[in-house]
Motif scaffolding. Sequence first.
Motif, mmCIF file in Angstrom:
data_model
loop_
_atom_site.group_PDB
_atom_site.id
_atom_site.type_symbol
_atom_site.label_atom_id
_atom_site.label_comp_id
_atom_site.label_asym_id
_atom_site.label_seq_id
_atom_site.Cartn_x
_atom_site.Cartn_y
_atom_site.Cartn_z
ATOM 1 N N ASN A 43 0.106 -44.924 5.899
ATOM 2 C CA ASN A 43 0.276 -43.783 5.010
ATOM 3 C C ASN A 43 1.414 -43.924 4.016
ATOM 4 O O ASN A 43 1.196 -43.961 2.825
ATOM 5 C CB ASN A 43 0.459 -42.513 5.857
ATOM 6 N N VAL A 84 -9.998 -39.409 2.783
ATOM 7 C CA VAL A 84 -9.221 -39.360 4.020
ATOM 8 C C VAL A 84 -9.303 -38.000 4.713
ATOM 9 O O VAL A 84 -8.815 -37.855 5.835
ATOM 10 C CB VAL A 84 -7.738 -39.696 3.744
ATOM 11 N N HIS A 137 -4.643 -46.175 9.546
ATOM 12 C CA HIS A 137 -4.366 -45.132 8.563
ATOM 13 C C HIS A 137 -2.930 -45.260 8.056
ATOM 14 O O HIS A 137 -2.135 -44.325 8.153
ATOM 15 C CB HIS A 137 -4.592 -43.757 9.208
ATOM 16 N N GLY A 158 -9.385 -43.793 10.993
ATOM 17 C CA GLY A 158 -9.354 -44.301 9.632
ATOM 18 C C GLY A 158 -10.419 -43.654 8.775
ATOM 19 O O GLY A 158 -11.406 -43.115 9.273
ATOM 20 N N THR A 168 -4.651 -47.095 3.540
ATOM 21 C CA THR A 168 -5.236 -46.450 4.714
ATOM 22 C C THR A 168 -6.382 -47.247 5.313
ATOM 23 O O THR A 168 -6.741 -47.056 6.477
ATOM 24 C CB THR A 168 -5.760 -45.042 4.363
#
Length: 366
Positions: free
Chosen positions: A154, A184, A152, A173, A124
């Motif tokens: 994933n 996160v 980000h 982010g 991320t």
Amino acid sequence: MAINLLAVVAAFLVACIAVQFAKPLAYEHTAGPELDLLTPTPELKGVWEPNNKLQASTKLAEGQVRNLETVCFDALGRMFGTSEDGNIMVFSPDKSKAEVWTYVGGRPFGCAIDKQGDMWVCNTVMGLQKIDHKTRQIVTVVNYADGRPINHANDLDIAEDGKIYFTDATRFGPARAPNGLFPVVDAINIEMYEANNTGRLLEYDPETRNTRLVLGGLLYGNGVTVSHDQQSVLVAVSFTYRVHRCYVKGSKKGQCEVVTRLDAVADGISRASKGGYWVAVCSPPLPSFVTYQTVRTILARLPAWMAPPPVLHGIVARISEDGEVLETLQDAEGKVARFVSSATEHKGALYLGSMAADYVASYKLS
């Protein structure tokens, strides 16, 4: 006296909220559209009726790992996991022990291993990374695509032709916390509360080294899996409760469609050996009030200590190829399988990632 105390507490809370509204936010906020959620909040009925089947799961390497988002397996059957502290963990053959295999930094989420044995990681913080299985050398392969940074990364899956499909969940982010970790939750909440729909599904071709946009406009694009026939890619979109399918081969190449709309918040997705797909559900349905922009704006500005805790109710759903929900495995009390972020099937068992556990839960399939 009690009334005065309540007044003081209320005044304090109001003051805290006022301070938050006066402070600049860590992220740029924009007024997004109304959330495309089910309203009113769906009840867990029928196949979604709460059960505790997942409480029969075994806790693996308890106390030795830290909030593993997902696990992946190599050709030798070794299990690896992505840890909150930036480590890739490797498990002993009986999976009772775990140790650091390598450190990638940031916050690794999804992982997958290619035919050469090299590991690919969605980080991320860093983007799409590749780890050489012999030297353990780490290379950030993609951190920018389609006109903007990958903030980000994933989840991912690798097709048989070697192409890598992965999500950039949101343009927000994670920020480094005082303890050095990259939580996160703030970035996820901002994407949800502001409804910016900035998530996207991307394709990386290792042969050409090109990255292209497959599908954009996702309200937190999350789990990814290539279909059984390799003709399409499925992506779970958390806050619209949907699973989308994008065709990457065949006569429908370039087309995308909604496969299903679940009754809860989807996270990871993976192929099931008996057909269909496992969908990890990280949360039951969200309360209906989050569909209102004003409420979401307030929630986005609350300090972390005032934010509601995550719901630990663990759910894994199996859907058919056309999106029908065939069964759900649950831990309604969150005793063993909690806040399930991924469900990976391997040799007759489901291995469950979690953002709120110091172990991996393993559930034996019948």
